[in-house]
Design a protein around this motif. Structure first.
Motif, PDB file in Angstrom:
ATOM      1  N   LEU A 115      -6.363   0.011   1.469  1.00  0.00           N
ATOM      2  CA  LEU A 115      -5.974  -0.937   2.524  1.00  0.00           C
ATOM      3  C   LEU A 115      -6.877  -2.171   2.505  1.00  0.00           C
ATOM      4  O   LEU A 115      -6.404  -3.308   2.633  1.00  0.00           O
ATOM      5  N   VAL A 162       6.048  -1.264   7.994  1.00  0.00           N
ATOM      6  CA  VAL A 162       5.396   0.026   7.784  1.00  0.00           C
ATOM      7  C   VAL A 162       6.427   1.155   7.822  1.00  0.00           C
ATOM      8  O   VAL A 162       7.262   1.213   8.725  1.00  0.00           O
ATOM      9  N   PRO A 179       1.439   5.140   4.352  1.00  0.00           N
ATOM     10  CA  PRO A 179       0.028   5.168   3.945  1.00  0.00           C
ATOM     11  C   PRO A 179      -0.767   6.297   4.579  1.00  0.00           C
ATOM     12  O   PRO A 179      -1.877   6.571   4.160  1.00  0.00           O
ATOM     13  N   LEU A 200       3.540  -1.334   3.978  1.00  0.00           N
ATOM     14  CA  LEU A 200       2.792  -0.078   4.010  1.00  0.00           C
ATOM     15  C   LEU A 200       3.796   1.066   3.881  1.00  0.00           C
ATOM     16  O   LEU A 200       4.575   1.318   4.807  1.00  0.00           O
ATOM     17  N   VAL A 225       0.878  -1.174   0.000  1.00  0.00           N
ATOM     18  CA  VAL A 225       0.000   0.000   0.000  1.00  0.00           C
ATOM     19  C   VAL A 225       0.916   1.226   0.000  1.00  0.00           C
ATOM     20  O   VAL A 225       1.813   1.337   0.828  1.00  0.00           O
ATOM     21  N   GLN A 261      -7.858   5.867   0.967  1.00  0.00           N
ATOM     22  CA  GLN A 261      -6.800   5.065   1.575  1.00  0.00           C
ATOM     23  C   GLN A 261      -7.395   3.838   2.268  1.00  0.00           C
ATOM     24  O   GLN A 261      -6.799   2.758   2.267  1.00  0.00           O
ATOM     25  N   ALA A 309       3.834  -7.398   8.831  1.00  0.00           N
ATOM     26  CA  ALA A 309       3.892  -6.158   8.046  1.00  0.00           C
ATOM     27  C   ALA A 309       5.181  -5.383   8.263  1.00  0.00           C
ATOM     28  O   ALA A 309       5.841  -5.511   9.291  1.00  0.00           O
TER      29      ALA A 309
END
Ligand SMILES: Nc1ncnc2c1ncn2[C@@H]1O[C@H](COP(=O)(O)OP(=O)(O)OP(=O)(O)O)[C@@H](O)[C@H]1O
Length: 241
Positions: A143, A188, A159, A156, A80, A139, A186
């Motif tokens: 997601l 980020v 984001p 991510l 994302v 957004q 994840a």
């Protein structure tokens, strides 16, 4: 889940990623921080197989990934970006798109889209044209589309950076809950260390393409590491978390 050893990425004469060692366990969320141009987006691109490393090795689920990355592996990863990059169609079709590509049945697609629209609080927008959405709503669609494919790893890349503070705060609350409920793995990237504090159990500081520190967000803020890392984190060290 994902491991990198001595990872380097060079474009022309410029060494963008320099000998990076990285390890992401199943269910772990790692925050990636660093000054502008330190290589955060480049690292996400290499780890998600959008760019090939110039040296070093990536292991995904304990297998070394060579230069021919199978579609099967690519489909286990979602990304994302700051810009939601939605298709010019309905919210439903946007969230369904990744599932359609993966050949899921109509029923499964419909169930999953409804589930993820609900999780991200946008079920009421199901039949809305994506181009009519606000930045925060867009957004959330982006997601929901990424989470709907139930990827093994989700990247991510900033984001939240285009969102206003209240919109971002609510979205982080929702993502936090979703990540915990689904045991999501994840990475980020955020410019705001408070986002990393809230979302990640571990943070990695990248400076000039090198990993300068890896620790819990709490330790990075409360303990001293190298002068470079401390200088980068000084603003956040002076805030109340
Ligand atoms: N394809 C490319 N070719 C040449 N140089 C590149 C390429 N991609 C990135 N760079 C350079 O690599 C460096 C790291 O860029 P990158 O976007 O990864 O940093 P970043 O930490 O994500 O930055 P920011 O916080 O500003 O988003 C920059 O100097 C950038 O100009």
């Amino acid at each position: 889940m994902l491991k990198a050893k001595n990872l380097c990425w060079q474009q022309g004469n410029k060494k963008i990623l320099d000998n990076i060692d990285f390890s992401l366990l199943k269910g772990e969320v790692i925050g990636l921080v660093g000054p502008n141009g330190s290589g955060k987006s480049s690292l996400l691109k290499v780890l998600s197989f959008l760019e090939k490393p110039t040296a070093g090795e990536i292991l995904f689920q304990n297998k070394v990934i060579g230069s021919n990355i199978s579609l099967d592996i690519r489909r286990k990863i979602a990304i994302v970006f700051q810009d939601p990059l939605l298709l010019n169609t309905t919210v439903y079709e946007n969230v369904a798109s990744g599932l359609k590509i993966r050949g899921k049945s109509k029923k499964e697609i419909s169930d999953k889209v409804d589930r993820w629209l609900t999780s991200f609080g946008i079920f009421h927008l199901k039949n809305q044209k994506a181009r009519l959405l606000s930045g925060g709503e867009s957004q959330r669609v982006s997601l929901a589309r990424a989470f709907a494919i139930e990827p093994d790893v989700i990247f991510l890349d900033e984001p939240f950076s285009a969102l206003d503070v209240p919109t971002k705060e609510l979205l982080i609350d929702d993502i936090n809950k979703i990540i915990k409920d689904t045991n999501t793995t994840a990475v980020v990237v955020s410019h705001d260390f408070r986002d990393i504090f809230r979302l990640a159990s571990k943070a990695m500081v990248l400076i000039n393409g090198r990993v300068e520190a890896v620790d819990t967000p709490f330790n990075l803020i409360n303990k001293s590491t190298t002068a470079e890392v401390d200088r980068f984190l000084i603003h956040w060290k002076n805030l109340d978390f």
